[in-house]
Write a protein that holds these residues in place. Sequence first.
Motif, PDB file in Angstrom:
ATOM      1  N   ALA A  25      21.770 -21.523  13.062  1.00  0.00           N
ATOM      2  CA  ALA A  25      23.000 -22.203  13.465  1.00  0.00           C
ATOM      3  C   ALA A  25      22.685 -23.545  14.119  1.00  0.00           C
ATOM      4  N   LEU A  26      21.625 -23.586  14.924  1.00  0.00           N
ATOM      5  CA  LEU A  26      21.233 -24.852  15.550  1.00  0.00           C
ATOM      6  C   LEU A  26      20.813 -25.871  14.492  1.00  0.00           C
ATOM      7  N   ARG A  27      20.041 -25.432  13.531  1.00  0.00           N
ATOM      8  CA  ARG A  27      19.624 -26.356  12.473  1.00  0.00           C
ATOM      9  C   ARG A  27      20.826 -26.857  11.679  1.00  0.00           C
ATOM     10  N   GLY A  28      21.752 -25.953  11.360  1.00  0.00           N
ATOM     11  CA  GLY A  28      22.939 -26.376  10.633  1.00  0.00           C
ATOM     12  C   GLY A  28      23.800 -27.317  11.436  1.00  0.00           C
ATOM     13  N   LEU A  29      23.907 -27.068  12.738  1.00  0.00           N
ATOM     14  CA  LEU A  29      24.655 -27.957  13.622  1.00  0.00           C
ATOM     15  C   LEU A  29      24.033 -29.351  13.629  1.00  0.00           C
ATOM     16  N   ALA A  30      22.707 -29.406  13.744  1.00  0.00           N
ATOM     17  CA  ALA A  30      22.015 -30.698  13.809  1.00  0.00           C
ATOM     18  C   ALA A  30      22.175 -31.478  12.511  1.00  0.00           C
ATOM     19  N   VAL A  31      22.056 -30.791  11.360  1.00  0.00           N
ATOM     20  CA  VAL A  31      22.228 -31.474  10.073  1.00  0.00           C
ATOM     21  C   VAL A  31      23.669 -31.940   9.923  1.00  0.00           C
ATOM     22  N   GLY A  32      24.622 -31.082  10.305  1.00  0.00           N
ATOM     23  CA  GLY A  32      26.015 -31.487  10.219  1.00  0.00           C
ATOM     24  C   GLY A  32      26.327 -32.676  11.107  1.00  0.00           C
ATOM     25  N   ALA A  67      23.340 -28.923  22.247  1.00  0.00           N
ATOM     26  CA  ALA A  67      23.155 -27.619  21.605  1.00  0.00           C
ATOM     27  C   ALA A  67      21.723 -27.131  21.760  1.00  0.00           C
ATOM     28  N   CYS A  68      20.769 -28.045  21.740  1.00  0.00           N
ATOM     29  CA  CYS A  68      19.371 -27.658  21.944  1.00  0.00           C
ATOM     30  C   CYS A  68      19.169 -27.041  23.325  1.00  0.00           C
ATOM     31  N   SER A  69      19.833 -27.589  24.335  1.00  0.00           N
ATOM     32  CA  SER A  69      19.715 -27.013  25.676  1.00  0.00           C
ATOM     33  C   SER A  69      20.352 -25.631  25.741  1.00  0.00           C
ATOM     34  N   VAL A  70      21.465 -25.424  25.040  1.00  0.00           N
ATOM     35  CA  VAL A  70      22.078 -24.100  24.984  1.00  0.00           C
ATOM     36  C   VAL A  70      21.107 -23.104  24.358  1.00  0.00           C
ATOM     37  N   PHE A  71      20.520 -23.464  23.237  1.00  0.00           N
ATOM     38  CA  PHE A  71      19.568 -22.585  22.555  1.00  0.00           C
ATOM     39  C   PHE A  71      18.365 -22.282  23.446  1.00  0.00           C
ATOM     40  N   ALA A 135      32.836 -27.316  22.699  1.00  0.00           N
ATOM     41  CA  ALA A 135      32.911 -26.642  21.405  1.00  0.00           C
ATOM     42  C   ALA A 135      31.816 -27.113  20.457  1.00  0.00           C
ATOM     43  N   MET A 136      31.437 -28.377  20.558  1.00  0.00           N
ATOM     44  CA  MET A 136      30.519 -28.945  19.559  1.00  0.00           C
ATOM     45  C   MET A 136      29.121 -28.342  19.640  1.00  0.00           C
ATOM     46  N   ARG A 137      28.742 -27.781  20.778  1.00  0.00           N
ATOM     47  CA  ARG A 137      27.355 -27.360  21.025  1.00  0.00           C
ATOM     48  C   ARG A 137      27.156 -25.851  20.989  1.00  0.00           C
ATOM     49  N   VAL A 138      28.198 -25.067  20.709  1.00  0.00           N
ATOM     50  CA  VAL A 138      28.161 -23.649  21.047  1.00  0.00           C
ATOM     51  C   VAL A 138      27.907 -22.718  19.862  1.00  0.00           C
ATOM     52  N   ALA A 139      27.842 -23.208  18.640  1.00  0.00           N
ATOM     53  CA  ALA A 139      27.632 -22.309  17.495  1.00  0.00           C
ATOM     54  C   ALA A 139      26.365 -21.457  17.624  1.00  0.00           C
ATOM     55  N   PRO A 140      25.224 -22.013  18.081  1.00  0.00           N
ATOM     56  CA  PRO A 140      24.041 -21.143  18.228  1.00  0.00           C
ATOM     57  C   PRO A 140      24.271 -19.976  19.187  1.00  0.00           C
ATOM     58  N   LEU A 141      25.059 -20.201  20.223  1.00  0.00           N
ATOM     59  CA  LEU A 141      25.374 -19.125  21.163  1.00  0.00           C
ATOM     60  C   LEU A 141      26.164 -18.027  20.470  1.00  0.00           C
ATOM     61  N   SER A 300      17.592 -35.505   7.814  1.00  0.00           N
ATOM     62  CA  SER A 300      18.044 -35.419   9.210  1.00  0.00           C
ATOM     63  C   SER A 300      16.877 -35.549  10.176  1.00  0.00           C
ATOM     64  N   GLU A 301      17.137 -36.192  11.295  1.00  0.00           N
ATOM     65  CA  GLU A 301      16.140 -36.313  12.354  1.00  0.00           C
ATOM     66  C   GLU A 301      15.671 -34.929  12.790  1.00  0.00           C
ATOM     67  N   ALA A 302      14.382 -34.776  13.009  1.00  0.00           N
ATOM     68  CA  ALA A 302      13.841 -33.496  13.470  1.00  0.00           C
ATOM     69  C   ALA A 302      14.367 -33.166  14.857  1.00  0.00           C
ATOM     70  N   LEU A 303      14.459 -31.884  15.143  1.00  0.00           N
ATOM     71  CA  LEU A 303      14.838 -31.460  16.486  1.00  0.00           C
ATOM     72  C   LEU A 303      13.735 -31.843  17.476  1.00  0.00           C
TER      73      LEU A 303
END
Length: 457
Positions: A25-32, A67-71, A135-141, A300-303
């Motif tokens: 989910a984090l990877r998909g969020l970052a690409v999106g 989102a990275c901090s949430v993960f 809302a934008m950062r929470v999908a990985p959670l 996409s930029e790497a995490l």
Amino acid sequence: MPAEFSFLDPSACPSFDHRSAARDALRGLAVGDAFGAQFFVPDNLPGLRERRSPAAEWPWTDDTEMACSVFDVLRRRGSVDQRELAHGFAHRHDFDRGYGPAMNRLLRLVREGGRWQDLAAELFDGQGSWGNGAAMRVAPLGAWFAVDLAEAAAQAGRSARVTHTHPEAVAGAVAVAVGAACAARGRVRPVTGAQLLAAVEELTPEGRIRSGVAEARELLGQPHAEYAAHRLGNGRRVSAADTVPFALWCAARHLEDFAEALWACASVGGDVDTTCAIVGGIVAARVGTAGIPAAWRAASEALPEWVREGEPGEDLSRAGLGRDVTPLRRPEPVPVPELVWTPGQWQRVRHGVRALSMDEKWDAYLEGDQLTLHRSGTGRAIFRVTVAEDPTGRRPVAALVESDPELYRRGGDETESAFLELFLRAWYMDDSRPELWNRYQELRRAEEAAAKAERTT
């Protein structure tokens, strides 16, 4: 809750890995996020109309950074530690990632020693932010807590209130997290877009977000994203209510097709990096990293390196403490705290608790049906709890306490049971009611008074 969303028991679905789902989910969020952000560049707009991908590289924005901090907090703590999350946001804050003015100021003040609780509550004349940042950062959670939709909703609320205290902003985070949790369940049981939106609507608090989700469900048969955005919003106002329902519509319409979901989302403009981040996170929770076009992942930029996305973590064990720990030397039984853990709370029990600073005094880990609590400074086991499952869930069924006075100054049975309950509820259930502490304190005072009276007679 709809029957098809009764809890997903990980022991019954060994193929489901909540850590991998959250990472995807984090990877998909970052690409999106990175994909959507390219369409703020005027030269890329003709490519959007022609569905031609922008030229690489695609940098991501504040959506991904947060989102990275949430993960990271989930991986280390197993749940939302609000203080750690606030300080993670503040100390990783990159001003150039596109944060709004209010958030730039809040995070700077947290870095300078301000209390995040006060700063978040004071935003916008005390009403709190109702923007789409929570809302934008929470999908990985949501993917992390897919075993328990109610726990996903509760943890999303905790994550939101670190920066966004307005009820609509919190509701937006809840809606996205529940959507991502439902999508992740689709890895082991088919999930339709209608089912996903029904569960989101049921668990989202009353208000504009919930009304928008209900309308999104009614519009699922509508093939035109432009019309859906006209009815639901496209994030142009940067509010949660103007962002979340449309993003959920896109994800629900294209739950099995990452590229189609992102093209549909980007086609209507608005706050396109954020809407695409939400959609990308939810859909990737369902289709996994393999479902994201390889060319898009490469563009996409790497995490950031500190995310260590290739190391999702593991449950804490005795060996994982990395130092000598000792078992109970003289165990004696104490009354068992009366509580039952939900599936999401049980996932937290399995994750374990590790002391990460000198201020934290305890470690806890589960091995088999035995939950052991150690003092972090000495490695000595103080409590051991036996856990069993019954039709209502998993619960403690027996408890032992260290009774060797050389190792632990043990109180009476009721006092030790009350102390144990404090920990079990606070760590795994976010239950820190004052009455629990007050009961323990009253028992301690009664013991001390009785001991004093005995000494004076």
